[in-house]
Design an enzyme around this catalytic site. Structure first.
Site, PDB file in Angstrom:
ATOM      1  N   GLY A  55       0.800  -1.222   0.000  1.00 18.63           N
ATOM      2  CA  GLY A  55       0.000   0.000   0.000  1.00 18.63           C
ATOM      3  C   GLY A  55       0.836   1.276   0.000  1.00 18.63           C
ATOM      4  O   GLY A  55       1.997   1.284   0.424  1.00 18.63           O
ATOM      5  N   GLU A  79      -1.384   6.319   2.042  1.00 15.06           N
ATOM      6  CA  GLU A  79      -1.202   7.241   3.165  1.00 15.06           C
ATOM      7  C   GLU A  79       0.256   7.664   3.359  1.00 15.06           C
ATOM      8  O   GLU A  79       0.534   8.589   4.130  1.00 15.06           O
ATOM      9  CB  GLU A  79      -1.670   6.564   4.459  1.00 15.06           C
ATOM     10  CG  GLU A  79      -3.135   6.181   4.441  1.00 15.06           C
ATOM     11  CD  GLU A  79      -3.411   5.073   5.435  1.00 15.06           C
ATOM     12  OE1 GLU A  79      -3.989   5.358   6.490  1.00 15.06           O
ATOM     13  OE2 GLU A  79      -3.029   3.923   5.161  1.00 15.06           O
TER      14      GLU A  79
HETATM   15  N1  MCN Z   1      -1.166   1.610  -6.132  1.00 14.73           N
HETATM   16  C1  MCN Z   1      -0.390   1.005  -7.088  1.00 14.73           C
HETATM   17  N2  MCN Z   1       0.652   0.218  -6.690  1.00 14.73           N
HETATM   18  C2  MCN Z   1       0.942   0.016  -5.402  1.00 14.73           C
HETATM   19  C3  MCN Z   1       0.141   0.618  -4.419  1.00 14.73           C
HETATM   20  C4  MCN Z   1      -0.930   1.394  -4.818  1.00 14.73           C
HETATM   21  O1  MCN Z   1      -0.621   1.192  -8.275  1.00 14.73           O
HETATM   22  N3  MCN Z   1       1.973  -0.752  -5.057  1.00 14.73           N
HETATM   23  C5  MCN Z   1      -2.259   2.523  -6.536  1.00 14.73           C
HETATM   24  C6  MCN Z   1      -3.532   1.776  -6.920  1.00 14.73           C
HETATM   25  O2  MCN Z   1      -4.173   2.435  -7.979  1.00 14.73           O
HETATM   26  C7  MCN Z   1      -4.373   1.881  -5.670  1.00 14.73           C
HETATM   27  C8  MCN Z   1      -3.932   3.178  -5.054  1.00 14.73           C
HETATM   28  O3  MCN Z   1      -2.584   3.372  -5.450  1.00 14.73           O
HETATM   29  O4  MCN Z   1      -5.744   1.890  -5.964  1.00 14.73           O
HETATM   30  C9  MCN Z   1      -4.024   3.170  -3.518  1.00 14.73           C
HETATM   31  O5  MCN Z   1      -3.696   1.906  -3.076  1.00 14.73           O
HETATM   32  P1  MCN Z   1      -3.547   1.449  -1.547  1.00 14.73           P
HETATM   33  O6  MCN Z   1      -2.395   2.116  -0.951  1.00 14.73           O
HETATM   34  O7  MCN Z   1      -3.610  -0.027  -1.517  1.00 14.73           O
HETATM   35  O8  MCN Z   1      -4.846   2.068  -0.826  1.00 14.73           O
HETATM   36  P2  MCN Z   1      -6.379   1.674  -0.887  1.00 14.73           P
HETATM   37  O9  MCN Z   1      -6.772   1.334  -2.275  1.00 14.73           O
HETATM   38  O10 MCN Z   1      -6.725   0.744   0.203  1.00 14.73           O
HETATM   39  O11 MCN Z   1      -7.027   3.102  -0.628  1.00 14.73           O
HETATM   40  C10 MCN Z   1      -7.093   3.641   0.647  1.00 14.73           C
HETATM   41  C11 MCN Z   1      -6.099   4.741   0.918  1.00 14.73           C
HETATM   42  C12 MCN Z   1      -6.492   5.401   2.133  1.00 14.73           C
HETATM   43  S1  MCN Z   1      -6.394   4.493   3.547  1.00 14.73           S
HETATM   44  C13 MCN Z   1      -7.052   6.652   2.125  1.00 14.73           C
HETATM   45  S2  MCN Z   1      -7.602   7.371   3.576  1.00 14.73           S
HETATM   46  C14 MCN Z   1      -7.156   7.350   0.910  1.00 14.73           C
HETATM   47  C15 MCN Z   1      -6.247   6.907  -0.123  1.00 14.73           C
HETATM   48  O12 MCN Z   1      -6.032   5.622  -0.190  1.00 14.73           O
HETATM   49  N4  MCN Z   1      -8.237   8.065   0.584  1.00 14.73           N
HETATM   50  C16 MCN Z   1      -8.294   8.605  -0.671  1.00 14.73           C
HETATM   51  N5  MCN Z   1      -6.177   7.630  -1.234  1.00 14.73           N
HETATM   52  C17 MCN Z   1      -7.217   8.427  -1.592  1.00 14.73           C
HETATM   53  N6  MCN Z   1      -7.263   9.014  -2.802  1.00 14.73           N
HETATM   54  C18 MCN Z   1      -8.357   9.723  -3.164  1.00 14.73           C
HETATM   55  N7  MCN Z   1      -8.348  10.301  -4.385  1.00 14.73           N
HETATM   56  N8  MCN Z   1      -9.429   9.857  -2.347  1.00 14.73           N
HETATM   57  C19 MCN Z   1      -9.432   9.326  -1.116  1.00 14.73           C
HETATM   58  O13 MCN Z   1     -10.498   9.416  -0.343  1.00 14.73           O
END
Ligand code: MCN
Length: 761
Positions: free
Chosen positions: A711, A714
């Site tokens: 992830g 954040e």
């Molecule tokens: N990603 C990727 N490769 C990785 C990690 C991530 O390509 N190794 C990209 C992906 O497109 C993924 C995105 O980054 O969908 C975020 O991935 P990840 O870190 O796994 O987070 P989540 O999908 O679980 O999203 C939640 C996280 C959190 S906790 C908050 S709070 C948050 C955030 O992401 N809120 C957001 N980003 C946000 N972005 C927007 N535009 N709006 C929110 O409300």
């Protein structure tokens, strides 16, 4: 599969929903209109703590067009125990007996016309017996004012099973960690440093305010909601109603931002109850102002004490952290524990003692907000790091290098660090900031400085994600997941992961949005868990589908590796374009709960998320104004599934934290919030952004992650506040210990340092 042979993972696929969003066709709950739908407006408490003596709804009921006015007692008639919450069942759907914060929902008006509902809600009055309040987290530890007389642990999540709360206190959870012997460490140290840092209350500000619609059906209820947690909403609404889960359906389209505000239950329990009472669909859409009273970020106080040797090794650290959870615990106990165990920072310290407390106060509730407590901790420990380095006349980069936690070494919990590129994040930060080169500190009234800060976060475990891949008879593919795309780009990344396994272009995979009658369970979209947790489940589901294709080919007598196109396989099996191949995958990472007394565990997290920021600032010594000239955000995301989205996640996270660093603050006077509007509460606009924002994901692989990913959503929030405070200190030699870093506070500190303190306002 080698990295070179990957066609979909690692490609900056344009957002799958991009066209729908820019043409205004994307689905949002705000646009939903159902036949016979009523609008709800909420009447809220104007006091911070009191017993409800009387609620007078007669004037509201007398308005033409008002369908019904509902109070807590009406809800209790439908739901005998109408309390919810992910950690404690402490939050009533509408206030019962007591109100505990300004803005708490007390009654709701239903009308077909939202303006009539609003007008009527303004005519409701309530009489209270006012009670004394407690608003400060440190005072809440010993205050005679007790916010909750009884605490009912929810028992929903395995990592919070041990919760009990302390009766007769405001402590919802106290987390302790003991590693080594901190007192012996202090005794052996050459220097002791002790500081206290504070953070303010702020709000998530999703530009799509919270909205939910409940639609009663035949012995069933459908909830359309802007939620990050559809599966949890179904479980919790079914529990409240005493219904089986299959009678509650939760559907979630796109979200206009969530940032942790839209997790667990927010409006869903209220709209569900209102729709069942009215027997008609009910919509509740909050205004921006109402969001300030619904969920916020924990204000915090952090006392940190370190014992350091003369050559700059940190050998002992004590951390006391108080988290101001407001009137309802929400997920604050998990913030207190999960973030709490990283409070000593990304450093290799033999002796650590951590006390972390979740406290109830009479403020609007606090919960998860991008970073989940980590930005508050990094603010303190990385400001402290620079103060120590400065006092020891060590370069802040060298001091960090000397102490950084490297792979193979135990973190404070005892969990051995693996695939956590903290050192690489620090090195890339140093390189990007040209740390070794002389820096122009400016002259006259404009002084420049630079600062760095690094932090890390544990992921959440144990949690479950289930995915389903459906291959249709023409060979096209649907991906069924309950991950919510709230803007972070999960639809695109998940399509890429499925496509990689199935040998399809990512653009050809259709992601079906969360619908608990259709898409399988996912714990939640939060904690930057989706790419790792759901990404694993998606990969497994796609592999399962592949295995079933191979089995079908075998059944049809085809030689191994024949690679017959899918439509032809289906035609041979069913005699026409018909049938499906469905693949399932589920994923639960391993985890071992921290020991209750010592906080130690061999397996605190499935992976670590390191992130750091470098800032260059210019301070006007005559006004205290700060301009952030450059912000460099570096993180370890493992393999970027979509490099462009990773970059925008980094800049987005950093800009959000920039607001929490410089301008955003919910201001209370006598328990009353005085700036609940975007006119007075200032989030950064384009003109507030640094001229240069640079983002980088370091070269690393998370060996436990899908295609090496972890992830990143954040990670860029962690270091922003202390990097800027460190840069201000570098520029003008003053140190602020409370957020936000307002010009007034800087000017006061400057004048005080010059021996000419400004008079109090
Ligand atoms: N990603 C990727 N490769 C990785 C990690 C991530 O390509 N190794 C990209 C992906 O497109 C993924 C995105 O980054 O969908 C975020 O991935 P990840 O870190 O796994 O987070 P989540 O999908 O679980 O999203 C939640 C996280 C959190 S906790 C908050 S709070 C948050 C955030 O992401 N809120 C957001 N980003 C946000 N972005 C927007 N535009 N709006 C929110 O409300």
């Amino acid at each position: 599969m080698t990295e070179m042979s990957r066609a979909q993972v690692g490609r900056s696929v344009p957002r799958v929903e991009g066209r729908a969003k820019v043409t205004g066709r994307a689905e949002y709950v705000h646009n939903l209109r159902l036949p016979g739908m009523l609008h709800a407006k909420v009447f809220r408490s104007v006091i911070a703590h009191g017993r409800i003596k009387r609620i007078d709804t007669s004037a509201a009921r007398a308005i033409t067009g008002v369908y019904r006015v509902v109070t807590g007692e009406d809800i209790r008639a439908l739901i005998p125990n109408p309390y919810y919450g992910p950690a404690f069942h402490d939050q009533p759907i509408l206030a019962l007996d007591k109100v505990r914060h300004v803005g708490e929902p007390v009654a709701a008006v239903l009308a077909a016309d939202p303006h009539i509902a609003e007008e009527a809600a303004e005519l409701i009055t309530a009489e209270y017996e006012e009670l004394p309040i407690v608003v400060d987290e440190v005072e809440a530890m010993t205050s005679p004012v007790i916010v909750h007389d009884v605490l009912k642990p929810a028992g929903t999540f395995p990592d919070l099973k041990h919760l009990e709360g302390k009766r007769g206190t405001n402590v919802a959870l106290d987390f302790h960690l003991r590693r080594g012997d901190v007192e012996a460490g202090f005794a052996a140290a050459d220097r002791i440093f002790e500081h206290e840092f504070r953070t303010q209350q702020v709000m998530h500000t999703p530009l799509e305010p919270m909205v939910s619609v409940a639609e009663p059906g035949d012995n069933a209820l459908t909830i359309h909601t802007s939620s990050q947690t559809p599966s949890f909403v179904r479980t919790e609404i079914a529990r409240l109603l005493g219904w089986p889960e299959n009678r509650v359906r939760v559907r979630v389209p796109y979200l206009g931002g969530g940032f942790g505000a839209k997790v667990y239950i927010k409006l869903e329990a209220l709209v569900a109850a209102l729709a069942l009472i009215a027997r008609r669909p009910v919509k509740l859409a909050l205004t921006m102002e109402e969001q300030f009273y619904t969920i916020t970020k924990h204000p915090s106080t952090f006392r940190i004490k370190s014992g350091v040797t003369k050559d700059g090794r940190i050998i002992a650290r004590r951390c006391d952290v108080w988290w101001n959870g407001g009137a309802y615990a929400d997920i604050g106990p998990r913030v207190t524990q999960k973030s709490g165990f990283t409070a000593a920072g990304p450093y290799d310290i033999e002796n650590v003692h951590i006390e972390s407390y979740a406290l109830y106060t009479n403020r609007p509730p606090a919960g998860a907000l991008r970073g989940f407590g980590i930005p508050q901790l990094v603010w303190a420990y990385e400001s402290h790091t620079d103060l120590i380095a400065r006092a020891l006349k060590l370069d802040p980069l060298e001091f960090r290098r000397k102490n950084i936690l490297r792979d193979g070494r135990p973190q404070a919990t005892g969990t051995i660090m693996r695939d956590a590129a903290l050192d690489l994040v620090l090195e890339r930060l140093a390189a990007r900031m040209n740390w070794r080169q002389a820096f122009d500190h400016g002259s006259g009234t404009l002084r420049r400085g630079r600062g760095i800060a690094i932090g890390f976060k544990a992921s959440i475990a144990p949690t479950t994600s289930v995915a389903m891949v459906n291959l249709y008879a023409d060979g096209s593919c649907g991906l069924y997941i309950s991950t919510v795309d709230m803007g972070q780009g999960s639809d695109t990344a998940m399509a890429q992961i499925a496509a990689e396994v199935l040998d399809l272009p990512a653009e050809a995979v259709r992601v079906v949005h969360p619908d608990t009658d259709v898409t399988p369970y996912d714990m939640a979209t939060l904690g930057s868990r989706s790419t790792y947790h759901m990404g694993h489940a998606v990969r497994l589901a796609a592999e399962d589908a592949r295995a079933r294709i191979a089995a079908l080919a075998k059944e049809l007598g085809l030689p191994e590796g024949s690679n017959m196109p899918l439509p032809e396989l289906f035609r041979r099996k069913y005699g026409m374009q018909a049938g499906n191949i469905v693949g399932f995958g589920s994923f639960v990472p391993s985890y071992a709960s921290p020991d209750h007394d010592t906080g130690l565990t061999p397996n605190a997290t499935p992976y670590w998320m390191p992130g750091g920021t470098g800032a260059e600032v210019e301070v006007d010594t005559e006004t205290g104004q700060v301009r952030v000239l450059r912000l460099v955000n570096i993180a370890d995301a493992g393999t970027p599934i979509n490099p462009k989205i990773v970059e925008t996640q980094l800049s987005g996270g950093a800009i959000m934290q920039l607001g929490f660093t410089l301008t955003e603050e919910m201001i209370f006077q006598s328990g009353q919030l005085t700036n609940a509007s975007l006119a007075d509460y200032k989030i950064p606009g384009f003109l507030d952004l640094p001229a240069a924002i640079e983002n980088e994901a370091v070269a690393s692989v998370e060996h436990g992650g899908p295609f090496g990913a972890k992830g990143v959503g954040e990670s860029a929030t962690f270091g922003v506040s202390p990097a800027i405070a460190n840069a201000i200190d570098d520029a003008v030699g003053v140190r602020l210990t409370s957020l936000p870093l307002r010009p007034e506070a800087i000017l006061r500190a400057l004048r005080a340092a010059q021996g000419e303190p400004l008079a109090e306002a």
